[in-house]
Design a protein around this motif. Sequence first.
Motif, mmCIF file in Angstrom:
data_model
loop_
_atom_site.group_PDB
_atom_site.id
_atom_site.type_symbol
_atom_site.label_atom_id
_atom_site.label_comp_id
_atom_site.label_asym_id
_atom_site.label_seq_id
_atom_site.Cartn_x
_atom_site.Cartn_y
_atom_site.Cartn_z
ATOM 1 N N LEU A 62 0.830 -1.205 0.000
ATOM 2 C CA LEU A 62 0.000 0.000 0.000
ATOM 3 C C LEU A 62 0.864 1.254 0.000
ATOM 4 O O LEU A 62 0.518 2.261 -0.638
ATOM 5 C CB LEU A 62 -0.921 -0.002 1.212
ATOM 6 C CG LEU A 62 -2.072 -1.012 1.195
ATOM 7 C CD1 LEU A 62 -2.902 -0.900 2.465
ATOM 8 C CD2 LEU A 62 -2.972 -0.803 -0.028
ATOM 9 N N THR A 66 0.570 4.249 -2.774
ATOM 10 C CA THR A 66 0.195 5.613 -2.385
ATOM 11 C C THR A 66 1.376 6.569 -2.371
ATOM 12 O O THR A 66 1.183 7.791 -2.378
ATOM 13 C CB THR A 66 -0.451 5.609 -0.986
ATOM 14 O OG1 THR A 66 0.455 5.046 -0.031
ATOM 15 C CG2 THR A 66 -1.736 4.789 -1.003
ATOM 16 N N THR A 86 -5.831 -3.110 -3.250
ATOM 17 C CA THR A 86 -6.063 -2.265 -2.074
ATOM 18 C C THR A 86 -7.201 -2.829 -1.231
ATOM 19 O O THR A 86 -7.094 -2.928 0.005
ATOM 20 C CB THR A 86 -6.386 -0.827 -2.504
ATOM 21 O OG1 THR A 86 -5.295 -0.300 -3.273
ATOM 22 C CG2 THR A 86 -6.627 0.061 -1.296
#
Length: 247
Positions: A62, A66, A86
């Motif tokens: 993740l 991001t 996700t």
Amino acid sequence: MTDESTTGCPPFPQSPRSGRLTGEQNKAGTFATASIVKAGWLVPAALIMLSTVPLVAGAVRLAELTGGATITPENARFFAAPLPVTLHIASAVLYSILGAFQFAPGFRRRRPGWHRAAGRLLIPCGLAAALTGLWMTLFYPRPEGDGDLLAGFRLVFGTAMALSIVLGLAAIRRRRIARHRAWMIRGYAIGQGAGTQVLTHLPWVLIFGAPGEFTRALLMAAGWVINLAVAEWIIRKRPARPTRASA
């Protein structure tokens, strides 16, 4: 008179005049209570520890998505379609951690409302983890080392996980408590496969090096099979309970 000469039994030991427990009895009771509490939390703690490596790996993934990490052949498929992975990671984290607390019997008895509330969250999280796993197996490009056999295993066990959760939900709606418990344990066992797969891979890697495609598929399948075997042992180990809840 009720002494040994008239009853044939030795007289009962007399308690202190104050009617209170002695210091030794207090210590013994405290130690026994602490042991019971520790035993009740041993399984949830072990399950959370088993989830540690997959949860850390998911957090790293993740962070890559991001944080604008460099796109490589290994992670390009996740950047191309980030939503499934996700959802898979987020739902798997909640499912693994919340599900572990369902194995603390004392906690469940003391807080039955929490058990039901957590169950309402666990079911959608478990289904999301299973279904997104199936989607990624079918539609993401396969990474190096993943062949048809491993893809087949993932489809079989992912489908079995989703089916177990659905059957567990159907059972509790009909108030079949024992059946609900059995199916939810099976679903959770499959969901925890990633943690056990770390343990099945580690000895092989340390002794023989990175496994080939066929060996990797078998080591992955072993993780799911081991968890299901333990789940069936747990289901059959506990005494049978009524299949329907009382009114």
